[in-house]
Design an enzyme around this catalytic site. Structure first.
Site, PDB file in Angstrom:
ATOM      1  N   GLY A  44       0.812  -1.209   0.000  1.00  0.00           N
ATOM      2  CA  GLY A  44       0.000   0.000   0.000  1.00  0.00           C
ATOM      3  C   GLY A  44       0.846   1.259   0.000  1.00  0.00           C
ATOM      4  O   GLY A  44       0.644   2.177  -0.804  1.00  0.00           O
ATOM      5  N   ASP A 253       4.862  -2.701  -7.493  1.00  0.00           N
ATOM      6  CA  ASP A 253       4.257  -1.501  -6.905  1.00  0.00           C
ATOM      7  C   ASP A 253       4.506  -0.283  -7.791  1.00  0.00           C
ATOM      8  O   ASP A 253       3.632   0.580  -7.947  1.00  0.00           O
ATOM      9  CB  ASP A 253       4.815  -1.260  -5.512  1.00  0.00           C
ATOM     10  CG  ASP A 253       4.481  -2.390  -4.550  1.00  0.00           C
ATOM     11  OD1 ASP A 253       3.426  -3.036  -4.740  1.00  0.00           O
ATOM     12  OD2 ASP A 253       5.273  -2.635  -3.623  1.00  0.00           O
TER      13      ASP A 253
END
Length: 288
Positions: A44, A253
């Site tokens: 995240g 990511d």
């Protein structure tokens, strides 16, 4: 989307301890490494930073422990200009952390300890200010699926697209699948979800098409082979960019953050995937 908008990331933050070694240990083996260093991590957090780095504002919903790891992670987010208004510090929980072992080829394996990432408050998602000017929500599998479902529902009621990076691999409920607009998986995650081994660009296309029977749009990243897309906007693929590999750590990511930022600027899916593919190639070839 005709103008640049915000993204919202609901997900994990990890204090990473990265160890460099000649190879990753087998069962019962002790390997002598050459060095270690701390790093900012969590899918995240990495994706939120990548979105901002690509030029799009991003708010993050997360939870940290009241410890040195948490302070380090929060400072990093703030320094990269991620909006941390909705990052909570918990007094009775340790921050998430991981240990990643990187081998001589630049590949790695990791173990995560979730800690505070499993205690993100779903009530935060009810705040309208969180969603202001947002067009995309980004989720991963390093938090509880119940939280992902709550976040996706909140986004859907506001006509915000939902991007799920199904990493690490785990079963995805029909309820969650029905809330996802764009699924992004790597080769291993794709195989776990559809039982198709992804070994080249052709098999990546096959896996993407199989998963598109359940998800509206599917993006399968196949490392050095390239990336495949299938779904309601058609099917296409493109090979990887040939670079000298330094480290694959964080490449996924980087890909997702760049793709989401491009979509937030109103760029087509195909062009956004191409831009992300190039950014990931640059990332894996950069000295860390």
């Amino acid at each position: 989307m005709t103008r640049t908008s915000h993204a919202v990331v609901v997900g994990s933050l990890h204090y990473d301890i990265v160890v460099k070694a000649p190879h990753r240990p087998a069962a019962g083996e002790t390997v002598t490494g050459s060095r270690w260093h701390p790093a900012f991590g969590g899918k995240g957090g990495n994706q939120a930073v990548a979105i901002v780095t690509a030029g799009v504002p991003c708010r993050m919903v997360a939870a940290l422990g009241d410890d040195d790891f948490g302070s380090f992670l929060l400072r990093h987010l703030e320094a990269r200009q991620v909006d941390t208004t909705y990052v909570e510090t918990l007094s009775d929980s340790g921050s998430g952390m991981s240990v990643a072992i990187m081998d001589a080829s630049g590949d790695y394996g990791a173990v995560i300890v979730s800690g505070s990432n499993l205690r993100i408050d779903p009530a935060t998602l009810d705040q309208d200010e969180l969603w202001q000017d947002a067009s995309l929500l980004v989720l991963q599998n390093e938090v509880l699926e119940s939280l992902n479902i709550a976040a996706a529902r909140a986004a859907r009621t506001r006509n915000i697209q939902v991007v799920l990076n199904a990493a690490p691999a785990r079963p995805i409920s029909d309820e969650m699948a029905g809330l996802v607009d764009i699924l992004v998986v790597n080769a291993g995650e794709a195989e776990a979800l559809c039982d198709i081994s992804v070994e080249n660009l052709g098999s990546a296309r096959h896996a993407a098409a199989a998963l598109a029977s359940r998800f509206r749009i599917v993006v399968v990243t196949a490392g050095g082979a390239g990336v495949a897309v299938a779904g309601t906007e058609g099917a296409h693929s493109e090979p990887s960019h040939k670079v000298k590999l330094v480290s694959t750590h964080g490449a996924g990511d980087c890909f997702i953050g760049t793709m989401v930022a491009s979509l937030a600027r109103g760029v087509s899916l195909a062009s956004s995937v191409a831009e992300a593919n190039l950014a990931a190639a640059r990332h894996v070839s950069a000295e860390k």
